[in-house]
Design a protein around this motif. Sequence first.
Motif, mmCIF file in Angstrom:
data_model
loop_
_atom_site.group_PDB
_atom_site.id
_atom_site.type_symbol
_atom_site.label_atom_id
_atom_site.label_comp_id
_atom_site.label_asym_id
_atom_site.label_seq_id
_atom_site.Cartn_x
_atom_site.Cartn_y
_atom_site.Cartn_z
ATOM 1 N N SER A 1 5.258 -7.638 5.319
ATOM 2 C CA SER A 1 4.772 -7.079 6.576
ATOM 3 C C SER A 1 3.259 -7.249 6.735
ATOM 4 O O SER A 1 2.697 -6.872 7.741
ATOM 5 N N GLN B 1 7.968 -5.717 0.172
ATOM 6 C CA GLN B 1 8.098 -5.301 1.573
ATOM 7 C C GLN B 1 6.722 -5.244 2.237
ATOM 8 O O GLN B 1 6.556 -5.683 3.362
ATOM 9 N N GLU C 1 10.061 -3.709 -5.049
ATOM 10 C CA GLU C 1 10.592 -3.865 -3.693
ATOM 11 C C GLU C 1 9.598 -3.380 -2.650
ATOM 12 O O GLU C 1 9.442 -3.995 -1.593
ATOM 13 N N ALA C 2 8.881 -2.279 -2.943
ATOM 14 C CA ALA C 2 7.870 -1.774 -2.006
ATOM 15 C C ALA C 2 6.725 -2.774 -1.871
ATOM 16 O O ALA C 2 6.218 -3.005 -0.757
#
Length: 138
Positions: free
Chosen positions: A107, A103, A99-100
């Motif tokens: 971005s 993400q 998930e990191a």
Amino acid sequence: MTYRPNMPLSVKLQAAILQLGLDPAKVDFDHNPALGLREFNEETKTYTPDANDPKFITVLERGEEHRIKTSGTPATSAGSDIHRIAKAKRLAKAQAALEAALQGKASGERTQARAKPGKRPWPAGRKLQSRGFAHTNS
């Protein structure tokens, strides 16, 4: 009518255990599923389902059965509570890393390169011994 005192819960519990064919002094109460596998609410400090919910507690005879369920056989921990808890932690950690990374990708941030898993199977510069036949000088 004669007076009959209220039967304490501990007496009822002992009677129920005896009817199961177990010795009340030789039983363990096992959380099923294990507490480490239940959802824990940090704010209220409670488990879901509750840690002491009688529907999720099993009566086991003290000894091998409970020990094997909790920590596995002497040969392996596969299928035991500690094995399932460790696997759940590994999967949660991997899910958080994924998930990191997603993400960061969304971005536009550059993510860290993953380290190569494990060590080299053989030290660098060291040669494997040949399986050839012994040489004789003639």
